[in-house]
Design an enzyme around this catalytic site. Structure first.
Site, PDB file in Angstrom:
ATOM      1  N   GLY A 212      12.706   2.377  -8.030  1.00  0.00           N
ATOM      2  CA  GLY A 212      12.061   2.281  -6.854  1.00  0.00           C
ATOM      3  C   GLY A 212      10.934   2.854  -6.923  1.00  0.00           C
ATOM      4  N   ASN A 213      10.132   3.199  -6.029  1.00  0.00           N
ATOM      5  CA  ASN A 213       8.944   3.794  -5.803  1.00  0.00           C
ATOM      6  C   ASN A 213       8.710   4.735  -4.586  1.00  0.00           C
ATOM      7  OD1 ASN A 213       7.434   2.312  -3.445  1.00  0.00           O
ATOM      8  ND2 ASN A 213       7.962   0.464  -4.923  1.00  0.00           N
ATOM      9  N   ARG A 214       7.646   5.275  -4.440  1.00  0.00           N
ATOM     10  CA  ARG A 214       7.393   6.357  -3.412  1.00  0.00           C
ATOM     11  C   ARG A 214       6.982   6.096  -2.051  1.00  0.00           C
ATOM     12  NH1 ARG A 214       8.310  11.125  -5.987  1.00  0.00           N
ATOM     13  NH2 ARG A 214       7.740  11.149  -8.204  1.00  0.00           N
ATOM     14  N   SER A 215       6.689   4.678  -1.961  1.00  0.00           N
ATOM     15  CA  SER A 215       6.320   4.316  -0.760  1.00  0.00           C
ATOM     16  C   SER A 215       6.849   4.512   0.659  1.00  0.00           C
ATOM     17  CB  SER A 215       6.131   2.579  -0.751  1.00  0.00           C
ATOM     18  OG  SER A 215       5.474   2.231   0.630  1.00  0.00           O
TER      19      SER A 215
END
Ligand SMILES: Cc1cc2nc3c(=O)[nH]c(=O)nc-3n(C[C@H](O)[C@H](O)[C@H](O)COP(=O)(O)O)c2cc1C
Length: 415
Positions: A212-215
């Site tokens: 995933g990512n931090r958005s």
């Protein structure tokens, strides 16, 4: 919602049974309209038992209720899955030789078709032309998947999983649903339809882990709420957003379509984009996904170390949207979350991306070290498709959202 589920005669007709269950479990009234060929693959009693409604392919049954006209007129959504090459051809040429094709002519609600066929049939110029005609008329035609076909052969033409079809179909209905053009507060986006994607996609590694990512999706949600406040009908395709952020957007009159993976986000955005004047891709989508996702959790074997993770490239959703322009005159806005590095500054990377993606506007922001992702404020430089600066904005995410809409309304034809 009152949904009509058209089923035509392909090997994937069995998946329509699962789709029917999903739509029923989601609380919708579903009537199945098969073709005669579909009934050679799946029997009417299966559809009747699961839908609780009569099933026929005939226009000469129950004639007193004129079903060939009444069914389409009373529907909120028509989904055809699978759509055979033959069904696409009959729909594109306006045939009305059975109950399903007659219904397609009388329906004025969103229509979503999920084609499935052998790769040769899918790639034939006749099928391509039929799909293009249907799309021009506003039908959402979902791209088939690439994978195993009827026999041992593989290639594009496989019906997507029922969950994906349900998601894309409900997204198409939502974008024509409660948030409709003209019913919002008066503003400079009154009468316009907008799709915004937000959040960060998750690509499963196994049933419990993901990449995933931090958005946080807060900038995208702010863009959706700002557009709604300016009068647009807005769909927010929400990739793993907090319930509170989704709830606030819904309370503001935005239709929220939750998604998890890049493939789901792509389907939902494209389904909404076929009706949209503006598409804003604010979501941080994963560039890569694991090639194979096992059904069971990957176990740690002490002393053996991790199994290598093979990644494959995801479709470039923004570049595809910019290239395909799913509605004539549509404006496509991208986001570039960048960190500067030895190859260039944040803006230099943004300029290269603007030239590469083909979007009309690109909002470039610096991320990392407490900036951008998850923070309450943001700072963006908006570039045009040639990489020239259009505007700069800094402040709360809502203030930045309004500055981006100011740039959009100056660029949008007819405003
Ligand atoms: C075993 C079998 C599998 C088939 N699978 C497909 C298919 O996946 N897609 C397709 O377009 N046609 C497929 N066909 C051909 C269609 O059944 C045929 O074109 C039929 O006329 C379609 O009718 P309909 O569009 O009215 O349902 C298949 C035929 C058979 C016998």
């Amino acid at each position: 919602m009152r949904i009509l589920l058209g089923v035509s005669g392909g090997i994937a007709a069995y998946k329509a049974v699962l789709l029917l269950r999903l739509l029923r479990e989601d609380g919708h009234a579903v009537r199945v309209i098969p073709t005669a060929s579909a009934l050679r693959f799946v029997g009417a009693p299966t559809f009747e038992a699961l839908s609780g409604e009569p099933v026929t392919d005939e226009v000469f049954e129950d004639v007193a209720h004129v079903p060939h006209v009444a069914l389409g007129q009373g529907a909120d959504l028509v989904v055809v899955a699978p759509a055979t090459a033959d069904l696409l051809a009959r729909a594109a040429t306006g045939r009305a030789d059975d109950l399903l094709t007659s219904t397609l002519l009388t329906a004025r609600c969103p229509v979503v078709m999920a084609p499935a066929m052998h790769t040769e049939m899918w790639e034939h110029p006749a099928t391509r032309a039929n799909v293009a005609t249907l799309r021009e008329r506003g039908v959402t035609v979902i791209e088939p998947e690439s994978g195993r076909l009827t026999g041992a052969d593989t290639g594009p033409g496989r019906l997507p999983e029922p969950e994906e079809i349900a998601r894309a179909a409900l997204a198409a209905a939502a974008s024509a649903g409660p948030s409709t053009p003209g019913d919002g507060p008066p503003g400079d986006l009154s009468g316009r339809t907008v799709v915004v994607s937000a959040g960060g996609t998750r690509e499963p590694i196994d049933p419990v882990r993901f990449i995933g990512n931090r958005s946080s999706g807060r900038q995208g949600a702010a863009l959706a709420e700002a557009a709604r406040a300016r009068g647009a009908a807005v769909t927010l395709v929400a990739a793993n957003l907090d319930d509170a952020v989704c709830g606030a957007a819904r309370a503001a009159g935005v239709v929220v379509v939750p998604v998890e993976t890049t493939a789901e986000l792509r389907d939902a955005v494209r389904a909404g984009a076929s009706e949209a004047d503006v598409v804003v891709m604010a979501a941080a989508v994963a560039d890569f996904r694991p090639a194979d996702v096992p059904d069971a959790k990957i176990k740690k074997v002490p002393g053996e170390g991790p199994a290598p993770l093979t990644l494959v490239e995801n479709p470039d959703v923004l570049a595809e949207l910019a290239h395909d322009r799913l509605r004539p005159g549509q404006l496509v806005v991208g986001f570039a979350a960048e960190t500067g590095d030895a190859d260039g500054s944040v803006l230099e990377h943004g300029r290269r991306k603007a030239l590469r993606k083909g979007a009309d506007l690109l909002a470039v922001n610096a991320v990392g070290a407490g900036r951008g992702f998850g923070a309450p404020t943001n700072a963006v430089t908006v570039l045009d498709g040639r990489g020239e600066v259009v505007t700069e904005a800094a402040g709360s995410k809502r203030e930045v959202a309004d500055a981006i809409w100011d740039a959009v309304t100056k660029t949008l034809p007819g405003i």
